[in-house]
Design a protein around this motif. Structure first.
Motif, short mmCIF file in Angstrom:
data_model
loop_
_atom_site.label_atom_id
_atom_site.label_comp_id
_atom_site.label_asym_id
_atom_site.label_seq_id
_atom_site.Cartn_x
_atom_site.Cartn_y
_atom_site.Cartn_z
N VAL A 1 0.92 -1.30 0.03
CA VAL A 1 -0.13 0.12 -0.19
C VAL A 1 0.96 1.14 -0.06
N VAL A 2 0.97 2.15 -1.15
CA VAL A 2 1.97 3.18 -1.34
C VAL A 2 1.26 4.27 -0.36
N SER A 3 -0.21 4.46 -0.59
CA SER A 3 -0.79 5.63 0.22
C SER A 3 -2.44 5.23 0.34
N LYS A 4 -2.94 5.86 1.50
CA LYS A 4 -4.40 5.79 1.69
C LYS A 4 -4.68 7.23 2.10
N ARG A 5 -5.78 7.71 1.63
CA ARG A 5 -6.32 9.11 1.96
C ARG A 5 -7.82 9.15 2.04
N PRO A 6 -8.18 9.82 2.91
CA PRO A 6 -9.74 10.08 2.77
C PRO A 6 -10.31 10.94 1.42
N VAL A 7 -11.24 10.61 0.95
CA VAL A 7 -11.80 11.22 -0.11
C VAL A 7 -13.39 11.70 0.18
N TYR A 8 -14.03 11.03 1.13
CA TYR A 8 -15.29 11.52 1.43
C TYR A 8 -15.65 10.99 2.91
N GLN A 9 -16.44 11.71 3.62
CA GLN A 9 -16.82 11.25 4.71
C GLN A 9 -18.39 11.73 4.89
N GLY A 10 -19.35 10.73 4.80
CA GLY A 10 -21.02 10.93 5.03
C GLY A 10 -21.40 9.97 5.67
N PHE A 11 -22.69 9.08 4.94
CA PHE A 11 -23.16 8.16 5.42
C PHE A 11 -22.14 6.94 5.40
N PHE A 12 -21.60 7.11 4.37
CA PHE A 12 -20.60 6.01 4.21
C PHE A 12 -18.88 6.93 4.19
N LYS A 13 -17.87 6.29 4.54
CA LYS A 13 -16.42 6.90 4.18
C LYS A 13 -15.95 6.17 2.99
N LEU A 14 -15.32 7.01 2.35
CA LEU A 14 -14.51 6.71 1.12
C LEU A 14 -13.14 7.10 1.41
N ASP A 15 -12.27 5.94 1.04
CA ASP A 15 -10.75 6.27 0.98
C ASP A 15 -10.27 5.87 -0.11
N GLU A 16 -9.16 6.46 -0.85
CA GLU A 16 -8.50 6.13 -1.98
C GLU A 16 -7.24 5.39 -1.66
N TYR A 17 -7.04 4.18 -1.96
CA TYR A 17 -5.88 3.45 -1.97
C TYR A 17 -4.97 3.51 -3.19
N ARG A 18 -3.65 3.56 -2.75
CA ARG A 18 -2.66 3.30 -4.08
C ARG A 18 -2.10 2.16 -3.75
N PHE A 19 -1.70 1.31 -4.40
CA PHE A 19 -0.91 0.06 -4.29
C PHE A 19 -0.46 -0.69 -5.39
N LYS A 20 0.46 -1.49 -4.93
CA LYS A 20 1.21 -2.38 -6.13
C LYS A 20 1.19 -3.79 -5.54
N HIS A 21 1.03 -4.68 -6.20
CA HIS A 21 1.06 -6.18 -6.06
C HIS A 21 1.67 -7.09 -7.08
N ARG A 22 1.91 -8.19 -6.53
CA ARG A 22 2.74 -9.15 -7.11
C ARG A 22 1.73 -9.64 -8.26
N ARG B 1 -7.56 2.89 -6.22
CA ARG B 1 -9.08 2.14 -6.18
C ARG B 1 -9.73 3.26 -4.88
N GLU B 2 -11.16 3.49 -5.10
CA GLU B 2 -11.43 4.38 -4.03
C GLU B 2 -12.49 3.19 -3.56
N ILE B 3 -12.52 3.09 -2.23
CA ILE B 3 -12.96 2.00 -1.47
C ILE B 3 -13.93 2.64 -0.19
N TYR B 4 -15.26 1.96 -0.15
CA TYR B 4 -16.04 2.38 0.94
C TYR B 4 -15.49 1.49 2.36
N GLN B 5 -15.35 2.34 3.39
CA GLN B 5 -15.06 1.99 4.61
C GLN B 5 -16.19 1.59 5.44
N ARG B 6 -16.79 0.29 5.52
CA ARG B 6 -17.86 -0.19 6.26
C ARG B 6 -17.50 -1.10 7.41
N SER B 7 -18.10 -0.93 8.43
CA SER B 7 -18.00 -1.92 9.57
C SER B 7 -18.40 -3.41 9.25
N ASP B 8 -17.96 -4.08 9.82
CA ASP B 8 -18.90 -5.61 9.51
C ASP B 8 -20.18 -5.26 9.93
#
Length: 202
Positions: A11-32, A44-51
């Protein structure tokens, strides 16, 4: 079985993009890569949700299930109604145990007191877009007096309770009238495991 694990993603970076009913974070990453080496940097933008939990109340004596009906705005463009027949469900808040959430939500959304609760399975809701994991439970219930309108006013909930036979529920599933993931999966699990569950609760 799996080729890679957590050590094979950076994971190269992770930054918040939006905070409302959902929380949206942007991940920048590399993988094998399966063919060897590493990928380019991916964003990729990912909704952060609790289980969350989803509970299917099952009255063994009457061979009935309790389902709830409520509006889901995400279904407004679907081919069926945006009012869905669903399991009881709710988010697991920090410090809460999943079984406590099952009982709380059953009371809030359907006025039900649950008996024994069986963990069926858990799954990632949509891992390409959200962190949420949903835990599916089948709960023992006396459905005799189930019904009415429930929900919390401060959460704008307007929930109608339905009693349906197991066969009716399977029919609605087969007809595509129950088409939300947690309820589909719970009913399919029950169809495969109903006999074993009844034996366990006997």
């Amino acid at each position: 079985m799996f080729s890679f694990n957590h050590q094979d993603i950076e994971v190269v970076s992770k930054r918040p993009v939006y905070q409302g009913f959902f929380k949206l974070d942007e991940y920048r990453f590399k993988h094998r890569l399966f063919a060897g080496g590493w990928s380019n940097e991916v964003a990729r933008e990912i909704y952060q949700r609790s289980d969350a939990v989803a509970v299917l109340p099952f009255d063994v004596k009457r061979n009935e299930l309790v389902l709830i009906e409520q509006l889901r705005i995400g279904a407004i463009q679907g081919h069926n109604s945006p009012w869905l027949l669903e399991c009881i469900a709710g988010m697991i808040e920090p410090g809460e145990e999943a079984l406590d959430v099952c009982r709380r939500e059953a009371q809030e959304e359907a006025g039900l007191e649950l008996g024994r609760i069986h963990k069926a399975l858990s799954y990632l809701s949509s891992p390409g877009g959200t962190t949420e994991r949903l835990h599916i439970y089948i709960a023992e219930v006396d459905a005799q007096n189930a019904g009415g309108i429930h929900g919390l006013d401060d959460e704008n909930e307007d929930i109608l309770v339905h009693r349906v036979s197991v066969e009716q529920a399977y029919g609605l599933l087969e007809q595509g009238k129950i088409d939300n993931a947690s309820t589909v999966i719970a009913l399919q699990w029950l169809a495969l495991n109903k006999g074993k569950l009844i034996e366990q609760w006997s």
